[in-house]
Design a protein around this motif. Structure first.
Motif, PDB file in Angstrom:
ATOM      1  N   MET A   1      -3.729  -2.355  -2.268  1.00  0.00           N
ATOM      2  CA  MET A   1      -2.477  -2.088  -1.559  1.00  0.00           C
ATOM      3  C   MET A   1      -2.598  -0.765  -0.807  1.00  0.00           C
ATOM      4  SD  MET A   1       0.706  -3.055  -0.914  1.00  0.00           S
ATOM      5  CE  MET A   1       1.097  -4.219  -2.207  1.00  0.00           C
ATOM      6  N   LEU A   2      -2.383  -0.802   0.519  1.00  0.00           N
ATOM      7  CA  LEU A   2      -2.464   0.409   1.326  1.00  0.00           C
ATOM      8  C   LEU A   2      -1.195   1.237   1.140  1.00  0.00           C
ATOM      9  CD1 LEU A   2      -3.927  -1.108   4.588  1.00  0.00           C
ATOM     10  CD2 LEU A   2      -5.133   0.275   2.900  1.00  0.00           C
ATOM     11  N   PRO A   3      -1.302   2.563   1.206  1.00  0.00           N
ATOM     12  CA  PRO A   3      -0.126   3.406   0.991  1.00  0.00           C
ATOM     13  C   PRO A   3       0.884   3.276   2.116  1.00  0.00           C
ATOM     14  CG  PRO A   3      -1.992   4.720   1.754  1.00  0.00           C
ATOM     15  CD  PRO A   3      -2.523   3.337   1.485  1.00  0.00           C
ATOM     16  N   ALA A   4       2.172   3.365   1.751  1.00  0.00           N
ATOM     17  CA  ALA A   4       3.230   3.350   2.761  1.00  0.00           C
ATOM     18  C   ALA A   4       3.189   4.651   3.543  1.00  0.00           C
ATOM     19  CB  ALA A   4       4.592   3.179   2.093  1.00  0.00           C
ATOM     20  N   THR A   5       3.509   4.594   4.819  1.00  0.00           N
ATOM     21  CA  THR A   5       3.463   5.768   5.681  1.00  0.00           C
ATOM     22  C   THR A   5       4.788   5.910   6.407  1.00  0.00           C
ATOM     23  OG1 THR A   5       1.098   5.411   5.998  1.00  0.00           O
ATOM     24  CG2 THR A   5       2.182   6.933   7.502  1.00  0.00           C
ATOM     25  N   GLY A   6       5.478   7.019   6.211  1.00  0.00           N
ATOM     26  CA  GLY A   6       6.743   7.258   6.871  1.00  0.00           C
ATOM     27  C   GLY A   6       6.586   8.173   8.064  1.00  0.00           C
ATOM     28  N   LEU A   7       7.689   8.390   8.779  1.00  0.00           N
ATOM     29  CA  LEU A   7       7.695   9.191  10.007  1.00  0.00           C
ATOM     30  C   LEU A   7       8.678  10.338   9.845  1.00  0.00           C
ATOM     31  CD1 LEU A   7       7.807   7.729  13.630  1.00  0.00           C
ATOM     32  CD2 LEU A   7       8.967   9.836  13.017  1.00  0.00           C
ATOM     33  N   LEU A   8       8.190  11.535  10.075  1.00  0.00           N
ATOM     34  CA  LEU A   8       9.006  12.743  10.011  1.00  0.00           C
ATOM     35  C   LEU A   8       9.127  13.346  11.400  1.00  0.00           C
ATOM     36  CD1 LEU A   8      10.386  15.047   8.340  1.00  0.00           C
ATOM     37  CD2 LEU A   8       8.123  16.136   8.244  1.00  0.00           C
ATOM     38  N   CYS A   9      10.346  13.650  11.820  1.00  0.00           N
ATOM     39  CA  CYS A   9      10.578  14.335  13.098  1.00  0.00           C
ATOM     40  C   CYS A   9      10.877  15.798  12.814  1.00  0.00           C
ATOM     41  CB  CYS A   9      11.741  13.690  13.846  1.00  0.00           C
ATOM     42  SG  CYS A   9      12.105  14.455  15.449  1.00  0.00           S
ATOM     43  N   THR A  10      10.099  16.704  13.404  1.00  0.00           N
ATOM     44  CA  THR A  10      10.272  18.129  13.151  1.00  0.00           C
ATOM     45  C   THR A  10      10.919  18.876  14.313  1.00  0.00           C
ATOM     46  OG1 THR A  10       8.047  18.650  13.970  1.00  0.00           O
ATOM     47  CG2 THR A  10       8.278  18.142  11.606  1.00  0.00           C
ATOM     48  N   HIS A  11      11.277  18.156  15.357  1.00  0.00           N
ATOM     49  CA  HIS A  11      11.893  18.806  16.523  1.00  0.00           C
ATOM     50  C   HIS A  11      13.171  18.050  16.868  1.00  0.00           C
ATOM     51  CE1 HIS A  11      12.412  20.573  20.501  1.00  0.00           C
ATOM     52  NE2 HIS A  11      11.503  21.473  20.163  1.00  0.00           N
ATOM     53  N   PRO A  12      14.323  18.713  16.848  1.00  0.00           N
ATOM     54  CA  PRO A  12      15.600  18.009  17.056  1.00  0.00           C
ATOM     55  C   PRO A  12      15.702  17.285  18.397  1.00  0.00           C
ATOM     56  CG  PRO A  12      15.888  20.414  17.111  1.00  0.00           C
ATOM     57  CD  PRO A  12      14.521  20.151  16.588  1.00  0.00           C
ATOM     58  N   GLN A 192     -11.812   8.201   8.819  1.00  0.00           N
ATOM     59  CA  GLN A 192     -11.375   8.484   7.456  1.00  0.00           C
ATOM     60  C   GLN A 192      -9.904   8.128   7.279  1.00  0.00           C
ATOM     61  OE1 GLN A 192     -12.320  12.368   5.842  1.00  0.00           O
ATOM     62  NE2 GLN A 192     -14.050  12.593   7.239  1.00  0.00           N
ATOM     63  N   ALA A 193      -9.085   8.548   8.228  1.00  0.00           N
ATOM     64  CA  ALA A 193      -7.657   8.287   8.133  1.00  0.00           C
ATOM     65  C   ALA A 193      -7.353   6.795   8.217  1.00  0.00           C
ATOM     66  CB  ALA A 193      -6.910   9.033   9.244  1.00  0.00           C
ATOM     67  N   PHE A 194      -7.982   6.113   9.167  1.00  0.00           N
ATOM     68  CA  PHE A 194      -7.708   4.694   9.339  1.00  0.00           C
ATOM     69  C   PHE A 194      -8.197   3.879   8.146  1.00  0.00           C
ATOM     70  CE2 PHE A 194      -6.840   3.901  14.121  1.00  0.00           C
ATOM     71  CZ  PHE A 194      -5.875   4.907  14.096  1.00  0.00           C
ATOM     72  N   GLN A 195      -9.315   4.277   7.531  1.00  0.00           N
ATOM     73  CA  GLN A 195      -9.787   3.573   6.346  1.00  0.00           C
ATOM     74  C   GLN A 195      -8.732   3.635   5.249  1.00  0.00           C
ATOM     75  OE1 GLN A 195     -12.434   1.762   5.766  1.00  0.00           O
ATOM     76  NE2 GLN A 195     -13.819   2.190   7.452  1.00  0.00           N
ATOM     77  N   GLN A 196      -8.080   4.785   5.110  1.00  0.00           N
ATOM     78  CA  GLN A 196      -7.105   4.974   4.047  1.00  0.00           C
ATOM     79  C   GLN A 196      -5.749   4.339   4.361  1.00  0.00           C
ATOM     80  OE1 GLN A 196      -7.685   6.466   0.985  1.00  0.00           O
ATOM     81  NE2 GLN A 196      -9.809   6.370   1.667  1.00  0.00           N
ATOM     82  N   VAL A 197      -5.321   4.450   5.594  1.00  0.00           N
ATOM     83  CA  VAL A 197      -3.957   4.038   5.945  1.00  0.00           C
ATOM     84  C   VAL A 197      -3.889   2.618   6.489  1.00  0.00           C
ATOM     85  CG1 VAL A 197      -1.979   4.602   7.435  1.00  0.00           C
ATOM     86  CG2 VAL A 197      -3.306   6.424   6.381  1.00  0.00           C
ATOM     87  N   ILE A 198      -4.935   2.202   7.193  1.00  0.00           N
ATOM     88  CA  ILE A 198      -4.900   0.910   7.873  1.00  0.00           C
ATOM     89  C   ILE A 198      -5.765  -0.128   7.176  1.00  0.00           C
ATOM     90  CG2 ILE A 198      -5.470  -0.256  10.050  1.00  0.00           C
ATOM     91  CD1 ILE A 198      -4.727   2.343  11.488  1.00  0.00           C
ATOM     92  N   GLY A 199      -6.911   0.297   6.652  1.00  0.00           N
ATOM     93  CA  GLY A 199      -7.800  -0.648   5.989  1.00  0.00           C
ATOM     94  C   GLY A 199      -8.813  -1.244   6.944  1.00  0.00           C
TER      95      GLY A 199
END
Length: 264
Positions: A1-12, A192-199
């Protein structure tokens, strides 16, 4: 199961864009940075995939950096990818990039005049592409190129099968991501990132047949220079470079194989 990934906005000022991305790609909105793992973060500049414990930000880019250099000095239609899709001496192609990733090859083809539909089933990669495309659309140097690019959030195999005759592309381009070899030091941070998040693209063989049944002229598969062929028919020809190669499958030459696949 790949980890869930959320979205954070840091600029109003980017809140509206963040909500649009989250809604379009079914991404949960975050109100603070997670204590660990990966997340998407939208600041005043771009959308990035972050994991500070692993590497720097990962993002798609069509305006600056390597994209700008390749646009100006990449070699035009003499580039291997352009030759592989059949641009030599011909008009620009109608291309589906069935595994778009960060869109680098798609942008090169669009900069050469091709119409490119970038298909991505990962909501994370699709959101990164959409953000990069929005930035390219707003830039005077790349707006005309961006106008030839479209992001499609879908599983490529059934999406290709759903196209009617008028929607079928001349070329389907496939650049599958394969399982990690374990050599983390040599891997790019994006991989590296895509292997972990996307598969991995473990259904690449199925995608090859779906692409052959959809393309009007050819399918092009990008592979490591010494990588194994995808299971299925042998390529009609190859463009071989120093580190990568392009396997070209001619729809005309493989008509009998394609007919059998459509009838099965």
């Amino acid at each position: 199961m790949l980890p869930a990934t959320g979205l954070l906005c840091t600029h109003p000022d980017r809140a509206e864009h963040a909500h649009a991305l989250a809604q379009r790609f079914a991404l949960p909105l975050l109100d603070q940075r997670p204590p660990a793992g990966y997340w998407l973060e939208l600041d005043d500049t771009r959308l990035s995939l972050l994991n500070p414990d692993k590497h720097g930000p990962v993002y798609a880019e069509f305006v600056e950096g390597a994209a700008a250099h390749r646009r100006q000095f990449g070699g035009g239609r003499g580039q291997p990818v352009a030759k592989a899709i059949g641009m030599k001496g011909q008009e620009a192609r109608d291309v589906v990039d069935a595994t778009a990733g960060l869109g680098r090859d798609a942008f090169v083809l669009a900069s050469l005049g091709c119409r490119v539909r970038m298909v991505e089933r990962s909501p994370v990669a699709a959101a990164l592409l959409a953000d990069a495309l929005a930035r390219a659309s707003a830039d005077a140097d790349t707006a005309d190129i961006a106008a030839r690019m479209t992001v499609v959030h879908a599983d490529a195999s059934p999406w290709l099968a759903s196209l009617n005759d008028a929607e079928r592309p001349q070329v389907v381009f496939v650049d599958p991501m394969f399982p990690d070899t374990g050599n983390k030091a040599a891997a790019k941070k994006e991989m590296q990132a895509f292997q972990q998040v996307i598969g991995d693209d473990e259904d690449s063989d199925r995608l090859l047949m779906a692409a052959l049944c959809c393309a009007r002229e050819r399918v092009v598969v990008k592979r490591p220079r010494l990588g194994v062929d995808l299971a299925g028919p042998m390529p009609s020809s190859r463009q071989i470079g120093k580190s990568t190669r392009f396997d070209v499958y001619s729809v005309k030459a493989l008509a009998a194989v394609i007919a059998a696949a459509r009838g099965s």
